[in-house]
Design a protein around this motif. Structure first.
Motif, PDB file in Angstrom:
ATOM      1  N   PRO A 243       0.796  -1.232   0.000  1.00  0.00           N
ATOM      2  CA  PRO A 243       0.000   0.000   0.000  1.00  0.00           C
ATOM      3  C   PRO A 243       0.825   1.277   0.000  1.00  0.00           C
ATOM      4  CG  PRO A 243      -0.989  -1.613   1.460  1.00  0.00           C
ATOM      5  CD  PRO A 243       0.300  -2.210   0.996  1.00  0.00           C
ATOM      6  N   THR A 244       1.858   1.338   0.823  1.00  0.00           N
ATOM      7  CA  THR A 244       2.682   2.555   0.888  1.00  0.00           C
ATOM      8  C   THR A 244       3.299   2.874  -0.464  1.00  0.00           C
ATOM      9  OG1 THR A 244       3.202   2.110   3.206  1.00  0.00           O
ATOM     10  CG2 THR A 244       4.651   3.627   2.034  1.00  0.00           C
ATOM     11  N   GLN A 245       3.784   1.856  -1.137  1.00  0.00           N
ATOM     12  CA  GLN A 245       4.435   2.065  -2.435  1.00  0.00           C
ATOM     13  C   GLN A 245       3.427   2.470  -3.512  1.00  0.00           C
ATOM     14  OE1 GLN A 245       6.043  -1.836  -2.353  1.00  0.00           O
ATOM     15  NE2 GLN A 245       7.255  -1.292  -0.541  1.00  0.00           N
ATOM     16  N   CYS A 246       2.210   1.955  -3.428  1.00  0.00           N
ATOM     17  CA  CYS A 246       1.155   2.381  -4.358  1.00  0.00           C
ATOM     18  C   CYS A 246       0.874   3.877  -4.213  1.00  0.00           C
ATOM     19  CB  CYS A 246      -0.126   1.582  -4.104  1.00  0.00           C
ATOM     20  SG  CYS A 246      -0.040  -0.162  -4.547  1.00  0.00           S
ATOM     21  N   VAL A 247       0.794   4.336  -2.975  1.00  0.00           N
ATOM     22  CA  VAL A 247       0.516   5.747  -2.719  1.00  0.00           C
ATOM     23  C   VAL A 247       1.652   6.622  -3.247  1.00  0.00           C
ATOM     24  CG1 VAL A 247       0.230   7.464  -0.892  1.00  0.00           C
ATOM     25  CG2 VAL A 247      -0.955   5.270  -0.729  1.00  0.00           C
ATOM     26  N   GLN A 262      -3.896   3.379 -17.648  1.00  0.00           N
ATOM     27  CA  GLN A 262      -3.574   1.967 -17.418  1.00  0.00           C
ATOM     28  C   GLN A 262      -2.858   1.780 -16.090  1.00  0.00           C
ATOM     29  OE1 GLN A 262      -0.747   0.312 -20.173  1.00  0.00           O
ATOM     30  NE2 GLN A 262      -0.945  -1.768 -19.380  1.00  0.00           N
ATOM     31  N   LEU A 263      -1.875   2.623 -15.829  1.00  0.00           N
ATOM     32  CA  LEU A 263      -1.129   2.497 -14.582  1.00  0.00           C
ATOM     33  C   LEU A 263      -2.009   2.813 -13.379  1.00  0.00           C
ATOM     34  CD1 LEU A 263       1.568   2.036 -13.140  1.00  0.00           C
ATOM     35  CD2 LEU A 263       2.053   4.473 -13.444  1.00  0.00           C
ATOM     36  N   VAL A 264      -2.811   3.883 -13.476  1.00  0.00           N
ATOM     37  CA  VAL A 264      -3.683   4.256 -12.357  1.00  0.00           C
ATOM     38  C   VAL A 264      -4.674   3.137 -12.052  1.00  0.00           C
ATOM     39  CG1 VAL A 264      -5.522   5.832 -11.638  1.00  0.00           C
ATOM     40  CG2 VAL A 264      -3.434   6.740 -12.677  1.00  0.00           C
ATOM     41  N   ASP A 265      -5.259   2.552 -13.086  1.00  0.00           N
ATOM     42  CA  ASP A 265      -6.204   1.450 -12.867  1.00  0.00           C
ATOM     43  C   ASP A 265      -5.531   0.259 -12.187  1.00  0.00           C
ATOM     44  OD1 ASP A 265      -8.222   2.916 -13.984  1.00  0.00           O
ATOM     45  OD2 ASP A 265      -8.143   1.951 -15.941  1.00  0.00           O
ATOM     46  N   LEU A 266      -4.302  -0.048 -12.598  1.00  0.00           N
ATOM     47  CA  LEU A 266      -3.580  -1.157 -11.968  1.00  0.00           C
ATOM     48  C   LEU A 266      -3.273  -0.855 -10.505  1.00  0.00           C
ATOM     49  CD1 LEU A 266      -1.048  -2.127 -14.792  1.00  0.00           C
ATOM     50  CD2 LEU A 266      -2.960  -3.506 -13.963  1.00  0.00           C
ATOM     51  N   VAL A 267      -2.855   0.382 -10.232  1.00  0.00           N
ATOM     52  CA  VAL A 267      -2.533   0.757  -8.851  1.00  0.00           C
ATOM     53  C   VAL A 267      -3.782   0.713  -7.980  1.00  0.00           C
ATOM     54  CG1 VAL A 267      -1.705   2.614  -7.364  1.00  0.00           C
ATOM     55  CG2 VAL A 267      -0.543   2.152  -9.512  1.00  0.00           C
ATOM     56  N   VAL A 275      -6.370  -3.785   0.645  1.00  0.00           N
ATOM     57  CA  VAL A 275      -6.921  -2.804   1.582  1.00  0.00           C
ATOM     58  C   VAL A 275      -6.875  -3.290   3.025  1.00  0.00           C
ATOM     59  CG1 VAL A 275      -9.344  -3.563   1.475  1.00  0.00           C
ATOM     60  CG2 VAL A 275      -8.805  -1.144   1.842  1.00  0.00           C
ATOM     61  N   ASP A 276      -6.934  -4.577   3.251  1.00  0.00           N
ATOM     62  CA  ASP A 276      -6.880  -5.097   4.622  1.00  0.00           C
ATOM     63  C   ASP A 276      -5.491  -4.982   5.234  1.00  0.00           C
ATOM     64  OD1 ASP A 276      -9.569  -5.765   4.583  1.00  0.00           O
ATOM     65  OD2 ASP A 276      -9.196  -7.776   3.785  1.00  0.00           O
ATOM     66  N   ARG A 277      -4.483  -4.679   4.419  1.00  0.00           N
ATOM     67  CA  ARG A 277      -3.120  -4.532   4.926  1.00  0.00           C
ATOM     68  C   ARG A 277      -2.757  -3.067   5.172  1.00  0.00           C
ATOM     69  NH1 ARG A 277       0.969  -7.250   1.046  1.00  0.00           N
ATOM     70  NH2 ARG A 277       2.353  -6.641   2.756  1.00  0.00           N
ATOM     71  N   PHE A 278      -3.696  -2.164   4.946  1.00  0.00           N
ATOM     72  CA  PHE A 278      -3.413  -0.747   5.134  1.00  0.00           C
ATOM     73  C   PHE A 278      -3.221  -0.428   6.605  1.00  0.00           C
ATOM     74  CE2 PHE A 278      -4.414  -0.322   0.824  1.00  0.00           C
ATOM     75  CZ  PHE A 278      -4.343   0.987   0.399  1.00  0.00           C
ATOM     76  N   THR A 279      -2.187   0.331   6.913  1.00  0.00           N
ATOM     77  CA  THR A 279      -2.044   0.899   8.249  1.00  0.00           C
ATOM     78  C   THR A 279      -2.823   2.208   8.304  1.00  0.00           C
ATOM     79  OG1 THR A 279      -0.088   2.178   7.642  1.00  0.00           O
ATOM     80  CG2 THR A 279       0.270  -0.099   8.413  1.00  0.00           C
ATOM     81  N   ALA A 280      -2.917   2.794   9.499  1.00  0.00           N
ATOM     82  CA  ALA A 280      -3.612   4.076   9.633  1.00  0.00           C
ATOM     83  C   ALA A 280      -2.961   5.135   8.745  1.00  0.00           C
ATOM     84  CB  ALA A 280      -3.605   4.518  11.096  1.00  0.00           C
ATOM     85  N   ARG A 281      -1.639   5.151   8.737  1.00  0.00           N
ATOM     86  CA  ARG A 281      -0.943   6.134   7.902  1.00  0.00           C
ATOM     87  C   ARG A 281      -1.193   5.864   6.424  1.00  0.00           C
ATOM     88  NH1 ARG A 281       5.524   7.745   8.095  1.00  0.00           N
ATOM     89  NH2 ARG A 281       5.458   9.177   6.312  1.00  0.00           N
ATOM     90  N   ASP A 282      -1.219   4.598   6.020  1.00  0.00           N
ATOM     91  CA  ASP A 282      -1.488   4.273   4.618  1.00  0.00           C
ATOM     92  C   ASP A 282      -2.860   4.789   4.189  1.00  0.00           C
ATOM     93  OD1 ASP A 282       0.939   2.975   4.271  1.00  0.00           O
ATOM     94  OD2 ASP A 282       0.136   1.008   4.819  1.00  0.00           O
ATOM     95  N   VAL A 284      -4.602   7.298   5.432  1.00  0.00           N
ATOM     96  CA  VAL A 284      -4.599   8.761   5.330  1.00  0.00           C
ATOM     97  C   VAL A 284      -3.855   9.215   4.076  1.00  0.00           C
ATOM     98  CG1 VAL A 284      -3.785  10.882   6.435  1.00  0.00           C
ATOM     99  CG2 VAL A 284      -4.818   9.085   7.815  1.00  0.00           C
ATOM    100  N   ASP A 285      -2.687   8.628   3.832  1.00  0.00           N
ATOM    101  CA  ASP A 285      -1.910   9.013   2.648  1.00  0.00           C
ATOM    102  C   ASP A 285      -2.665   8.690   1.360  1.00  0.00           C
ATOM    103  OD1 ASP A 285       0.096   9.879   4.298  1.00  0.00           O
ATOM    104  OD2 ASP A 285       1.368   8.107   4.045  1.00  0.00           O
ATOM    105  N   ALA A 286      -3.355   7.551   1.343  1.00  0.00           N
ATOM    106  CA  ALA A 286      -4.116   7.172   0.151  1.00  0.00           C
ATOM    107  C   ALA A 286      -5.253   8.156  -0.104  1.00  0.00           C
ATOM    108  CB  ALA A 286      -4.663   5.752   0.305  1.00  0.00           C
TER     109      ALA A 286
END
Length: 583
Positions: A243-247, A262-267, A275-282, A284-286
């Protein structure tokens, strides 16, 4: 002859033993000299290191010496040993220098240390650059980045990039991103880094790639070859992105001004899967990057909101304000959401910064949360009470003034509002159009609603705000959404007050001090689409237009998207127009 052979073997044993003893003695001597030199060279702050730790280093060196002697034999072992010990010492010197640099608290001390140790390796120069980025303050920023010793650090790093592995390249990139603004020397280093990176096809992992991408975008390296390299590598590695790297990847492309569907859709698909691996910071950043991009991905936003509001107590006060700010801009903040956020935010109100206060105040204005006016007053009073407006950021002041106008609190806090506006006008207009568009609404409120405050508007600010609004309105002329609505109106007819109506909508028309997305001159209906890419809500603008005799109609983006078929869209528009035309 047999006797001669036996004699040779019998003499060889004591000779070998003697050579071994000599080699061992030389090993011990070299070890002792090296250990003494290491103790002499180590930094002053390391003198307190426990003897046990250094004994462990000694044992490591002894093992290395024995291994070298055994591998080389009695002949030539001394030179091999010294070579291995020198390599060991070089590594220890590099580690010691890196640790020394990281321990420093004065940027000038870092600069002088690196000037005195110009023979250091890339690891040490990277640590120095990172430490400087952490220590430098606005008051001393110019002096540091213009110092010749700082330029020497950058030049030394640039000359060593070809020998760096992928991890070190990403660390150097991250270190360059720690500085507030770019300088020619920082930009040159970033450009040199990009030239090295694009030759490392298939060498980067997702973490390295994301770090390099965001750093290069921050340093304004946006050549086509670099962007295409990042895009290609990201698509290859997408299944391994976290998740962090996607953001970070989305933010990098946003800063580059490149929207690759294409890239945005993949991300986005990857983010939904993870989404279940997102931290609180992830989370917010997303939400922040999605709101900045104006990215209408309802499924992802709903998933993130669901995850957030089930775990609000896991977020810090600063994260709660960022979340509210992003959801407000996305037009995804309901009154119930506002209540939940404020319940979690209120206990730590005293801990938040001035900018966080205005972000929450802005979110209340975007959600039109008039039922929380008492809490809005609390935010205003704390923001005012935290000190003079002189040191506040322009973005914070713009949010403050816009929120007061939108929530109807200007008369109640007229002196504070006037002081904030005057502080803004004492500065030069920014290049960023977002605060200018917020202030464009504020200037409209001053002209139509708060003339009694007698606040003179400098011509330079009026022109800057007007240009920003006009530029953004012209961008909407190519909007597929707006063209879709115009097409529906071309064939739309209805009945209101016993009379049939048909609207002939004109695009981007002036109405009083404002421009509107669409205007029907006969009925005086003005229509604005509440798109998530527009920085502020159109609600306040429409209240003022109503006072000028227009009939405002605001189309909510998410409601429009729920009308999927042409028939549903026609029914939606007919219902809204009829509601506006009826008394």
């Amino acid at each position: 002859m047999a006797y001669a052979v036996t004699r040779t073997k019998s003499c060889a044993a004591p000779l070998a033993a003697r050579a071994q003893r000599l080699g061992t003695a030389r090993c011990m001597t070299a070890k002792a000299v090296l250990s003494a030199q290491m103790r002499k060279d180590r930094p002053a702050w390391l003198q307190a290191v426990t003897p046990a730790a250094w004994r462990q280093q000694g044992r490591s060196l002894a093992l290395l010496s024995a291994a070298a002697a055994k591998a080389a034999g009695p002949h030539g072992g001394h030179s091999t040993l010294l070579q291995l010990l020198q390599q060991r010492r070089t590594y220890l010197d590099s580690v010691d220098r890196s640790i020394t640099v990281r321990s420093m608290a004065d940027p000038l001390e870092v600069l002088q240390f690196m000037a005195d140790h110009a023979d250091s390796d890339a690891r040490t120069f990277e640590a120095a650059l990172r430490t400087l980025g952490k220590l430098v303050r606005p008051a001393t920023y110019s002096d540091i980045v213009n110092d010749g010793r700082f330029h020497g650090i950058l030049a030394s790093l640039a000359s060593r990039l070809d020998d760096c592995d992928a991890r070190m390249l990403s660390m150097v990139a991250d270190a360059t991103a720690r500085f507030r603004t770019s300088t020619p020397e920082l930009s040159d280093l970033a450009q040199r880094l990009a030239e090295v990176v694009i030759r490392r096809e298939d060498a980067l992992n997702p973490r390295n790639l994301a770090s390099i991408a965001i750093a290069l975008s921050l340093r304004s390296v946006r050549d086509t070859a670099t962007i295409e390299f990042v895009r290609t590598e990201a698509i290859k590695l997408m299944d391994d992105f976290e998740p962090t790297q996607c953001v970070l990847l989305l933010e990098a492309f946003r800063r580059w001004g490149v929207f690759d569907k294409q890239l945005v859709d993949l991300v986005v698909e990857r983010m939904c899967d993870e989404v279940d691996r997102f931290t609180a910071r992830d989370v917010v950043d997303a939400l922040e990057v999605v709101s900045r991009m104006g990215l209408a991905r309802g499924f992802l936003i709903r998933r993130l909101c669901s995850l957030s509001f089930e775990n609000l107590r896991q977020f810090t006060p600063r994260e709660l304000t960022k979340m509210a700010y992003a959801l407000g801009k996305l037009r995804f903040l309901t009154h119930t959401d506002v209540d939940d956020l404020l319940d979690a935010f209120a206990p730590d109100l005293e801990k938040v910064t001035a900018s966080a206060l205005t972000e929450m105040l802005f979110a209340l204005g975007m959600a039109n949360a008039l039922h929380q006016l008492d809490f809005a007053r609390t935010l205003v009073e704390k923001y005012v009470g935290d000190g003079p407006f002189k040191g506040r950021t322009l973005g914070s002041l713009a949010d403050f003034c816009w929120a007061l106008c939108n929530l109807g609190l200007v008369d109640e806090y007229s002196q504070e509002f006037k002081a904030a506006i005057e502080e803004i006008f004492d500065r030069s207009p920014p290049q960023n159009r977002v605060p200018l568009i917020k202030l464009f609404d504020v200037l409209g409120a001053l002209e139509l609603e708060h003339k009694g405050l007698s606040i003179p508007v400098p011509a330079i600010w009026k022109a800057a705000c007007d240009d920003a609004d006009r530029f953004e309105m012209e961008k909407l002329e190519s909007s597929r959404l707006h063209n879709e609505i115009i097409m529906r109106f071309d064939h739309l007819r209805g009945m209101a007050n016993g009379m049939r109506w048909q609207l002939r909508m004109l695009r981007n028309q002036p109405t009083g001090p404002y421009r509107v997305d669409m205007l029907d001159e006969d009925s005086k209906i003005v229509l604005d689409v509440e798109t998530i890419s527009w920085p502020v809500s159109r609600r306040m603008k429409h209240e003022f237009l109503r006072g000028l005799g227009f009939k405002p109609l605001r189309i909510d983006y998410w409601e429009w998207r729920r009308a999927r078929s042409e028939e549903d869209q026609n029914l939606f528009l007919e219902r809204e127009v009829t509601r506006v035309l009826q008394p």
